[in-house]
Scaffold this motif. Structure first.
Motif, PDB file in Angstrom:
ATOM      1  N   GLU A 340     -72.749 -12.020 -42.309  1.00  0.00           N
ATOM      2  CA  GLU A 340     -71.797 -12.153 -43.407  1.00  0.00           C
ATOM      3  C   GLU A 340     -70.707 -13.136 -42.997  1.00  0.00           C
ATOM      4  O   GLU A 340     -70.554 -13.466 -41.810  1.00  0.00           O
ATOM      5  CB  GLU A 340     -71.211 -10.801 -43.801  1.00  0.00           C
ATOM      6  CG  GLU A 340     -72.260  -9.860 -44.401  1.00  0.00           C
ATOM      7  CD  GLU A 340     -71.666  -8.590 -44.970  1.00  0.00           C
ATOM      8  OE1 GLU A 340     -70.447  -8.561 -45.245  1.00  0.00           O
ATOM      9  OE2 GLU A 340     -72.422  -7.615 -45.138  1.00  0.00           O
ATOM     10  N   TYR A 341     -69.935 -13.586 -43.995  1.00  0.00           N
ATOM     11  CA  TYR A 341     -68.981 -14.667 -43.787  1.00  0.00           C
ATOM     12  C   TYR A 341     -67.584 -14.252 -44.242  1.00  0.00           C
ATOM     13  O   TYR A 341     -67.417 -13.648 -45.298  1.00  0.00           O
ATOM     14  CB  TYR A 341     -69.427 -15.917 -44.551  1.00  0.00           C
ATOM     15  CG  TYR A 341     -70.802 -16.389 -44.144  1.00  0.00           C
ATOM     16  CD1 TYR A 341     -70.960 -17.290 -43.105  1.00  0.00           C
ATOM     17  CD2 TYR A 341     -71.946 -15.905 -44.784  1.00  0.00           C
ATOM     18  CE1 TYR A 341     -72.225 -17.719 -42.710  1.00  0.00           C
ATOM     19  CE2 TYR A 341     -73.208 -16.318 -44.399  1.00  0.00           C
ATOM     20  CZ  TYR A 341     -73.341 -17.221 -43.362  1.00  0.00           C
ATOM     21  OH  TYR A 341     -74.595 -17.635 -42.969  1.00  0.00           O
ATOM     22  N   ILE A 342     -66.605 -14.583 -43.431  1.00  0.00           N
ATOM     23  CA  ILE A 342     -65.218 -14.240 -43.703  1.00  0.00           C
ATOM     24  C   ILE A 342     -64.412 -15.541 -43.809  1.00  0.00           C
ATOM     25  O   ILE A 342     -64.368 -16.316 -42.844  1.00  0.00           O
ATOM     26  CB  ILE A 342     -64.613 -13.361 -42.586  1.00  0.00           C
ATOM     27  CG1 ILE A 342     -65.514 -12.154 -42.288  1.00  0.00           C
ATOM     28  CG2 ILE A 342     -63.199 -12.932 -42.951  1.00  0.00           C
ATOM     29  CD1 ILE A 342     -65.645 -11.182 -43.425  1.00  0.00           C
ATOM     30  N   PRO A 343     -63.761 -15.806 -44.950  1.00  0.00           N
ATOM     31  CA  PRO A 343     -62.972 -17.043 -45.074  1.00  0.00           C
ATOM     32  C   PRO A 343     -61.882 -17.127 -44.013  1.00  0.00           C
ATOM     33  O   PRO A 343     -61.267 -16.117 -43.640  1.00  0.00           O
ATOM     34  CB  PRO A 343     -62.363 -16.933 -46.479  1.00  0.00           C
ATOM     35  CG  PRO A 343     -63.254 -15.990 -47.216  1.00  0.00           C
ATOM     36  CD  PRO A 343     -63.758 -15.019 -46.190  1.00  0.00           C
ATOM     37  N   GLY A 344     -61.663 -18.336 -43.529  1.00  0.00           N
ATOM     38  CA  GLY A 344     -60.710 -18.537 -42.440  1.00  0.00           C
ATOM     39  C   GLY A 344     -59.262 -18.325 -42.819  1.00  0.00           C
ATOM     40  O   GLY A 344     -58.391 -18.324 -41.943  1.00  0.00           O
ATOM     41  N   ASN A 345     -58.965 -18.150 -44.126  1.00  0.00           N
ATOM     42  CA  ASN A 345     -57.588 -17.856 -44.512  1.00  0.00           C
ATOM     43  C   ASN A 345     -57.270 -16.367 -44.384  1.00  0.00           C
ATOM     44  O   ASN A 345     -56.135 -15.950 -44.616  1.00  0.00           O
ATOM     45  CB  ASN A 345     -57.315 -18.330 -45.940  1.00  0.00           C
ATOM     46  CG  ASN A 345     -58.123 -17.570 -46.984  1.00  0.00           C
ATOM     47  OD1 ASN A 345     -59.170 -17.005 -46.689  1.00  0.00           O
ATOM     48  ND2 ASN A 345     -57.631 -17.557 -48.210  1.00  0.00           N
ATOM     49  N   GLN A 346     -58.266 -15.566 -44.009  1.00  0.00           N
ATOM     50  CA  GLN A 346     -58.040 -14.153 -43.761  1.00  0.00           C
ATOM     51  C   GLN A 346     -57.749 -13.927 -42.275  1.00  0.00           C
ATOM     52  O   GLN A 346     -58.279 -14.632 -41.415  1.00  0.00           O
ATOM     53  CB  GLN A 346     -59.257 -13.329 -44.178  1.00  0.00           C
ATOM     54  CG  GLN A 346     -59.546 -13.354 -45.663  1.00  0.00           C
ATOM     55  CD  GLN A 346     -60.662 -12.407 -46.056  1.00  0.00           C
ATOM     56  OE1 GLN A 346     -61.033 -11.504 -45.311  1.00  0.00           O
ATOM     57  NE2 GLN A 346     -61.214 -12.612 -47.246  1.00  0.00           N
TER      58      GLN A 346
END
Length: 404
Positions: A340-346
């Motif tokens: 899964e992928y987590i946006p880098g702004n988090q």
């Protein structure tokens, strides 16, 4: 030579703008969506979700026709108003210390086809087809394609001066972002801006590859139409320096049968590994990767840094070639349910939490690509790996509508 055109924008009434605009429909949880629909009769979500509880059970054509009917109802009740003459718009978003300013315009599909507008992402055919149907049935689009252009001092100076004028809108949204929008309606301003973009050899899609591809597909299916609006798609054009490029981080459910010791030993073949213990560590340079594993953070520094192309040197590609594929057995980055992928702004604490709760075994933090890497790929007709960039700003639905 890039061609942009003004258009008769549809926009909220001035006294209702902060009530009308919304995030993208799919960003809302079921509870958030229900709350908005129950308590805010002016939300654009009523247009996007026209009174159906079980929307997935409704035929696509039926649902999209209902979207169009609700949209027309918003116009008839003057919640939304249409400009009498074609205009450009200047739009500024202030968000968490960042300021994004750009021009809202119609962008040429001829330029898209001739590669004046350059792309760096692949598209999924089913998503392109669905959004083409959306455009066809609803007759409008409210999510512009984010396009970036090379720095131009004259244009930037003009934008800075224009922002001293009284805006059409100036309001805050519930996420505490500040939004300001100016109309560009005088012929001399419009012609000057058009000529500025005509002097640009290339402009680049930053976000919205599916939306632009869908507009192109709709035009292809309506070649005999005299509807001039079909020849363009709405874009938000911003200078390269205003673009915020974040990475997409990765989390993986399991180690593909490897023990912790085997996994770390295999990593050491290609990376210098430094245990950062409980330091919330993420990479601050290219060829460096962060990892959260077994309750601790690690810094991974690539040993061999010689590559034959900009594509091979992308950090997202390196992680796939050195770790995700050979060690963790992931071959399909789009569809494998183990990743899964987590946006880098988090915050990276989100990755820590998900791994600590034992849903995932390991998380990887990447350094974001640069605009030069993106342009180099696009100039050479190369495509980034899936989920390589999370690019800001994000546009609010219902603020500006482009009618077809």
């Amino acid at each position: 030579m890039a061609k942009i055109v003004p258009f008769k924008a549809v926009r909220p009434a001035r006294d209702k703008v902060s009530l009308v605009i919304s995030r993208s429909y799919d960003e809302y949880s079921a509870a958030e969506l229900a709350s908005q629909l129950d308590y805010n009769p002016f939300s654009f979500l009523h247009v996007l979700n026209p009174a159906y509880v079980n929307v997935q059970k409704i035929a696509t054509a039926t649902r999209l026709k209902a979207v169009n009917l609700k949209y027309e109802e918003f116009k008839e009740s003057q919640v939304l108003k249409k400009e009498e003459e074609p205009i450009f718009m200047l739009y500024e978003i202030k968000s968490k210390g960042n300021t994004y300013t750009g021009i809202i315009a119609g962008t040429s599909l001829e330029d898209y086809r001739n590669n004046v507008i350059k792309k760096h992402e692949d598209t999924l055919s089913y998503r392109v087809e669905y959004f083409k149907e959306y455009l066809d049935y609803t007759g409008f689009n409210t999510e512009p394609v984010l396009i970036t252009y090379p720095e131009d001092k004259e244009l930037q100076d003009w934008i800075t001066a224009k922002k001293q004028n009284r805006p059409l809108y100036h309001f805050s949204s519930v996420n505490r972002n500040m939004h300001t929008l100016w109309r560009i309606k005088y012929d001399d301003e419009i012609e000057w801006i058009k000529k500025k973009f005509e002097g640009m050899d290339s402009i680049y899609i930053a976000d919205g590859h599916h939306r632009s591809a869908s507009a192109n597909m709709l035009l292809e299916q309506n070649q005999d139409s005299d509807n001039e609006n079909l020849n363009y798609f709405m874009s938000f054009l911003i200078a390269e320096s205003d673009l915020k490029i974040n990475e997409y981080n990765r989390i993986v459910h399991d180690l593909n049968g490897l023990s912790s010791e085997q996994f770390l030993e295999a990593l050491s073949n290609d990376f210098i590994i430094e245990n950062k213990k409980q330091e919330l560590w993420k990479p601050n340079e290219k060829f460096s990767f962060g990892m959260y594993f077994n309750g601790e953070f690690y810094a991974l520094q690539l040993k061999e840094k010689e590559f034959n192309s900009v594509y091979e040197a992308l950090d997202a590609r390196i992680l796939y070639e050195k770790v995700l594929h050979p060690l963790l057995g992931i071959t399909d980055l789009r569809n494998d349910e183990r990743i899964e992928y987590i946006p880098g702004n988090q915050p990276i604490t989100n990755i820590k939490k998900m791994v600590d709760e034992s849903e995932f075994e390991v998380g990887f933090m990447l350094y974001p690509p640069t605009i030069d890497e993106i342009k180099n790929l696009a100039d050479n007709n190369l495509i980034m790996p899936p989920k390589s960039t999370y690019i800001e700003p994000k546009f609010r639905s219902g603020l500006v509508v482009y009618e077809l």
